[in-house]
Design a protein around this motif. Structure first.
Motif, short mmCIF file in Angstrom:
data_model
loop_
_atom_site.label_atom_id
_atom_site.label_comp_id
_atom_site.label_asym_id
_atom_site.label_seq_id
_atom_site.Cartn_x
_atom_site.Cartn_y
_atom_site.Cartn_z
N CYS A 37 -5.78 3.27 1.15
CA CYS A 37 -4.47 3.91 0.75
C CYS A 37 -4.67 4.70 -0.49
CB CYS A 37 -3.50 2.74 0.50
SG CYS A 37 -3.88 1.61 -0.51
N LYS B 176 0.77 -1.20 0.00
CA LYS B 176 0.21 0.03 -0.03
C LYS B 176 1.09 1.27 0.00
CE LYS B 176 -4.04 -2.05 2.54
NZ LYS B 176 -4.88 -1.80 3.78
N ALA C 222 -2.80 0.93 -4.18
CA ALA C 222 -2.45 -0.49 -3.76
C ALA C 222 -1.73 -1.22 -5.08
CB ALA C 222 -3.90 -1.12 -3.18
#
Ligand SMILES: NC(=O)c1ccc[n+]([C@@H]2O[C@H](COP(=O)([O-])OP(=O)(O)OC[C@H]3O[C@@H](n4cnc5c(N)ncnc54)[C@H](O)[C@@H]3O)[C@@H](O)[C@H]2O)c1
Length: 393
Positions: A310, A297, A313
């Motif tokens: 996030c 991430k 990814a």
């Protein structure tokens, strides 16, 4: 093109790397085997149908003109002498990590490689692991800016089985697990951060394994030694007669490019995984899982409170084979290097620098956490390796 003919010295657990090398008709074949233990030699030879020569004496293997290259796959304290013999015999060397158990040992190997003009390759297979290559690519693309700090947590589930039931547990055979085990990760820290450690300190102790029952001196590892995954760790038994390497250690590093790094290792956690965090000038990355299919991430917007999601990814690609596919990849790089020389993703100089950092961190943790400066490799010798193991024109 004829197969590269490889001899293997040491046929214990890490025979996996020799199996990855054995590709008759596809570039390389394991043609000779050596192990001090005749029972091991006999048992493992069944896995290598093309290995026509078996010996207990590595010098007999090195004397054979039909062997082009060797894999040195023996316990760490034997690497220096065996690698030097093989280099002097003119056999291209694949030397398992760690290169040696002292800085002087590494430097002696590097000097011999230069004096003999024989090619040397050190098996830092983590440089061929998908998760490491993915993190390096993310950094190289500038997604988190310039890396400034790297933190590694190493949860060594199975630590008792792999490190406290044989020679690994004895500091005379390894120096310590902050060298033996951590050289992998110190090398990765150096590769991700683009520098080498110049100063270290560490704390550590033998917090659990020092109190567990040991085998009597002279008693071999039991046949099923890797199967005894007792839980909790305090129920474990049959440890090596000598146990004096720390099972918890934490280490700090300053690199030559200003990066600050930390590495932490524990040998009695329930799970086996490595967790890396790299924080750059414009974001941070962290891996969740470290095998094929794992996620890296990246957070590169903010600041925010804790965010489980996030900004980007990335998936670690699928791969087959031991160590998340790394063993097949590193062997194919080695075979190419043995034939043609040239630049490789692994580096003997980097291998030496990871041992140097681990060696002095171990000294630090046995010396109250005192910091130590890491001596650089002789510049002339380093330049030889930087030129792809060639003398200046
Ligand atoms: N890169 C990796 O991911 C990785 C993984 C595991 C082990 N390793 C490294 O591989 C090496 C071997 O580890 P292992 O777990 O297979 O050890 P092991 O104890 O299972 O096997 C070592 C073998 O070497 C033999 N041996 C010892 N001295 C010898 C000599 N002078 N000549 C011939 N044979 C000799 C022993 O009889 C034994 O069979 C170590 O340096 C270890 O650090 C690397």
């Amino acid at each position: 093109m004829e197969d590269l003919r490889i001899g293997v010295i040491g046929l214990g657990l890490r025979t996996s790397i020799a199996l990855a090398a054995d590709r008759p008709g596809k570039g390389a074949v394991v043609a000779a085997l050596c192990d001090l233990d005749p029972a091991v030699l006999k048992r493992q030879s069944a896995k290598f149908p093309s290995a026509g020569f078996l010996t207990r004496d590595h010098r007999e293997l090195l004397d054979r003109p039909d062997i082009d290259a060797v894999i040195v796959n023996t316990p760490d304290d034997t690497h220096e002498a065996l690698a030097i013999d093989a280099l002097r015999a003119g056999k291209t060397v694949y030397l398992e990590k760690p290169m040696a158990i002292t800085i002087d040992g590494c430097d002696a190997i590097l000097r011999t490689a230069r004096e003999s003009g024989t090619r040397l390759y050190v098996g830092h297979n983590m440089r061929h692991m998908g998760v490491v290559r993915l993190m390096r690519d993310i950094i190289a693309k500038g997604v988190i800016g310039e890396p400034k700090t790297v933190w590694v947590r190493h949860f060594v589930g199975y630590g008792t089985e792999f490190y406290y039931k044989d020679w690994h547990a004895d500091r005379t055979r390894t120096t310590g697990l902050l060298l033996q085990k951590a050289t992998h990760d110190i090398d990765v820290v150096h590769w991700l951060a683009g520098g080498y450690t110049t100063r270290v300190n560490a704390l550590g102790d033998l917090l659990l394994h020092g109190d567990l029952p040991r085998r009597a001196p002279g008693t071999p590892r039991p046949d099923d030694w890797l199967m005894e995954n007792d839980w909790p760790p305090t129920a474990r038994k049959d440890l090596n007669p000598v146990v004096d390497v720390e099972d918890v250690s934490v280490m700090n590093m300053r690199l030559d490019n200003g990066v600050i790094a930390a590495y932490q290792q524990c040998h009695f956690t329930p799970d086996y995984v490595r967790n890396y965090t790299v924080i750059g000038s414009e974001g941070r990355l962290e891996n969740f899982g470290d095998g094929p299919g794992a996620t890296v991430k990246v957070w590169n917007t903010g600041p925010t409170q804790y965010r489980e999601d996030c900004d980007i990814a990335y998936k670690v690609p699928d791969a087959q084979g031991t160590h998340g596919g790394a063993d097949v990849q590193i062997m194919s790089e080695f075979v190419r290097f043995a034939r043609e020389g040239g630049v490789t993703d692994t580096s003997p100089v980097a291998a030496r620098m990871s041992v140097a950092a681990g060696y002095l961190a171990t000294r630090s943790l046995r010396d109250g956490g005192r910091p130590y400066d890491v001596p650089p490799l002789d510049a002339d010798l380093a330049a030889y390796f930087d030129r792809g193991q060639q003398e200046a024109a």
